[in-house]
Design an enzyme around this catalytic site. Structure first.
Site, PDB file in Angstrom:
ATOM      1  N   GLU A  63       0.834  -1.211   0.000  1.00  0.00           N
ATOM      2  CA  GLU A  63       0.000   0.000   0.000  1.00  0.00           C
ATOM      3  C   GLU A  63       0.867   1.259   0.000  1.00  0.00           C
ATOM      4  O   GLU A  63       0.552   2.242  -0.667  1.00  0.00           O
ATOM      5  CB  GLU A  63      -0.967   0.009   1.183  1.00  0.00           C
ATOM      6  N   ASP A 113       3.638  -4.627  -5.416  1.00  0.00           N
ATOM      7  CA  ASP A 113       4.064  -5.943  -4.902  1.00  0.00           C
ATOM      8  C   ASP A 113       5.583  -6.016  -4.785  1.00  0.00           C
ATOM      9  O   ASP A 113       6.122  -6.464  -3.775  1.00  0.00           O
ATOM     10  CB  ASP A 113       3.597  -7.064  -5.848  1.00  0.00           C
TER      11      ASP A 113
HETATM   12 ZN   LIG Z   1      -2.662  -2.589  -4.665  1.00  0.00          ZN
END
Ligand SMILES: [Zn+2]
Length: 692
Positions: free
Chosen positions: A529, A593
């Site tokens: 995030e 990621d």
């Molecule tokens: Zn995301």
């Protein structure tokens, strides 16, 4: 029937509801056989039994971390995909159901009575069958009464405000991306039913077949409401014609990742000139929007083209289009024949789901969507220990520190941009678990006698709630997800990261486990995030949530080169033979990621050091380093139907589980070291990508 719009633009960890076709998002349909709810097992974090030791982690780490889990967990017949997220969200949904059922049977407060009644009305299939299409008849009559295209705008406004059905475009209240302290009114492209514009425009046998099946579905629901087959056939052709004409000028999803392609401030007069055949004043008055001088017209060309649609199409064709949108929105909640038709097309044909989702699951889900901060209050009391919030605050602080270190260590970025990036990081805020202040739902009227009317009231409340924000200061404490949600998000205009209570459990978060497991799980989620603040989209916003360039030109070019590497890498992945991922659509998520795992790895190092431990210490035969990567991989164990994979490749900015795991570890040399891989093996390639 919209049942609560998703107003905020945010980048999520998982599927966001707005990326899904409406029917899927509201969990279409049922005549289900498995009607008895049973408590699902709680998912486990770091599951040794999930590992397939016959697989070589250096060749296919996903298979290694998840192989046995995947074999032991075929997709249930009422799902189109099944992964660790689904395990947890099914359990949360069951616990929500327990609260809802109790509130429906013996409410202890006015709030419990409200959500209990909403749920009970939803569960009453006898009543839905008895009512048939009666609940939407007044709406259809209103459309039938149209005699002149000049009346369209007022009727479209009425459908949106009173029935919760948006039609030709979407309206929302949004944060001004150039002045994030302001809430403004905005309109943008919309008006489609299929999951993406490509479904109307792509000329290949797969899409042609879906369009034929879509045509049949339209005919089916129109004949159910009393049209002759001949009329319904004609209408279906015209409805698809209108939607195709709206799909053509609509921008592709990839283009919409660029904030500039979503922002054009205009006066009402300018908008009216752009689309002279639509009475914008009547529309805005009709939805009770506060009077404003300017608004954001997301995609001006779309509205220009829409004007042509309005002038070329006959009034009868436009009426058929509106009628269908109303019926289609309500279909999953009307009588059995409608439910069946909706299920057959959306979850079954489009997503490959074999059986209808049990009613109790759908009703728990829709109650959460409509009254999430009501039922959520009780849910967190029972399911979210306060100490979880405290531990999360500490974890987030550790990750922030690690991201600052990461920025400092970047070999490709100049000090000037690094300083700006750090300033943005300093402005990050986080929300954990649930809202400090709950929404007031007293304006939602719920009875047990007509579920469609209950949903209309929930939608009306939500629209008014949004409209009430126009011109007022932004409430930074507001949430865009309900507490039991298994997901997380970063919101660029607010520059905040958000973690609902629902995700703060195993397999993500388990304080009975060693730090490596938690950093591999929730730690990477937090890092993911945070990295959204610096992905292809987030990096165009500053720390105050305004679109503003804070990069030197040289650094921006280097950033683009590095993200291009990921675009190519993920674009080469094939979730279904012959179907490639869209490297540009998934770029933000892939960057998040890849960045997330770097940051969390760094935070783990710091934590182990503080406790005098080493990354090589072993538990259960695995080093801390290996446990970190296995915990990460196991978050994404998943089985998915081919049909759902195809839809996801078109609409979902997230890569499927397999590539979220293998795509990431192959880019991170610490993985190869942890598992003793050799350079040149698939998980330790020589052409790895690195942005953050
Ligand atoms: Zn995301």
């Amino acid at each position: 029937m919209r049942v609560v719009r998703s107003a905020r633009m945010a980048t999520t960890l998982l599927l966001c509801a707005s990326a899904l076709p409406a029917q899927q998002a509201t969990f279409a349909s049922d005549t289900s056989t498995s009607q008895t709810p049973t408590e699902p097992k709680a998912p486990r974090s770091f599951d040794l039994s999930a590992i397939d030791k016959t697989a070589d982690p250096c060749v296919d780490f996903y298979e290694y971390a998840c192989g046995n889990w995947r074999k032991a967990n075929p997709i249930p017949s009422d799902q189109s995909r099944w992964g660790r997220f689904n395990e947890l969200s099914e359990r949360n949904r069951y616990l929500l159901y327990v609260d809802l059922k109790r509130a429906a049977d013996s409410p202890k407060s006015a709030l419990q009575r409200k959500y209990g009644d909403f749920f009970a009305a939803c569960m009453n299939t006898d009543q839905a069958n008895e009512l048939g299409n009666k609940p939407i008849q007044p709406v259809l009559q209103r459309i039938d009464a149209l005699t002149d295209k000049k009346q369209l705008a007022a009727t479209i406004a009425w459908l949106e405000a009173e029935n919760g059905t948006p039609t030709l475009f979407r309206f929302r209240v949004e944060q001004d991306q150039k002045d994030s302290t302001k809430r403004i009114e905005g309109v943008g492209q919309g008006g489609l039913t299929l999951p993406d514009r490509d479904y109307y425009l792509e000329d290949n046998p797969h899409m042609q077949q879906i369009r034929t099946q879509y045509h049949d579905y339209i005919v089916k629901v129109l004949t159910l409401t009393g049209e002759s087959d001949e009329q319904a056939q004609k209408d279906a052709g015209e409805i698809i014609g209108i939607e195709t004409a709206l799909a053509k000028p609509a921008l592709p999803r990839v283009a919409l990742r660029d904030p500039d392609k979503r922002y054009h401030i205009m006066t009402l007069t300018e908008l009216q000139q752009l689309e002279p055949d639509f009475d914008w004043n009547a529309y805005l008055t009709g939805i009770h929007a506060p009077k404003v001088e300017t608004l954001n017209v997301g995609q001006p060309d779309f509205f220009k083209a829409q004007n042509q649609v309005l002038s070329e199409q006959s009034l009868d064709a436009l009426k058929a289009y509106l009628r269908f949108h109303v019926i289609n929105g309500a279909a999953p909640w009307l009588s059995q024949p409608y439910e069946n038709a909706s299920f057959e097309f959306f979850p079954k044909t489009l997503q490959g789901q074999a059986e209808q989702t049990p009613r109790w699951k759908r009703c728990a889900q829709i109650t959460d969507r409509a009254l999430g901060e009501a039922v959520g209050q009780d849910w967190v009391k029972e399911n979210f220990p306060p100490q979880n919030k405290e531990s999360m605050e500490q974890l987030v602080a550790a990750l922030k520190k690690a991201l600052a270190q990461d920025i400092q260590s970047l070999p490709w970025m100049t000090d000037e941009t690094k300083k700006q990036a750090e300033e943005k990081l300093d402005e990050f805020r986080q929300k954990i678990g649930y809202p400090e202040k709950w929404r007031d739902y007293s304006a939602v009227h719920v009875t047990r006698t007509n579920f469609i009317a209950d949903m209309e009231s929930a939608d009306r409340y939500d629209l008014n709630y949004e409209l009430n924000k126009v011109g007022k200061p932004v409430d930074e404490k507001e949430w865009g997800m309900t507490p039991p949600t298994v997901n997380a998000y970063y919101n660029p205009p607010q520059n905040d990261i958000n973690f609902p209570a629902g995700i703060l459990q195993p397999p993500f978060y388990d304080f009975s486990k060693d730090p490596a497991v938690n950093f591999g799980g929730i730690g990477v989620v937090i890092g993911h995030e945070m990295t959204h603040g610096f992905d292809d989209e987030g990096s165009k916003y500053d720390g105050h949530g305004n679109v503003k360039n804070w990069w030197t030109q040289e650094d921006r070019e280097k950033f683009d080169q590095r993200t291009d590497c990921e675009v190519k890498e993920y674009g080469s992945f094939e979730p279904v033979p012959g179907v490639n991922l869209n490297g540009k659509l998934t770029l933000g998520e892939n960057t998040a990621d890849n960045g997330g795992i770097h940051i969390s790895w760094q935070a783990l190092q710091d934590t182990l050091k503080q406790h005098g431990k080493s990354i090589d210490d072993k538990i259960d035969g695995y080093t801390e380093a290996q446990r970190f990567f296995i915990a990460y991989g196991q978050v994404w164990c998943q089985n998915i139907r081919d049909q759902a994979s195809r839809v996801a490749a078109k609409v979902d900015p997230h890569s499927p589980g397999m590539f979220r795991v293998n795509g990431v570890v192959r880019n991170f040399d610490e993985f190869g070291k942890a598992f003793g891989c050799h350079e040149g093996q698939p998980m330790m390639p020589t052409d790895a990508c690195r942005v953050w």
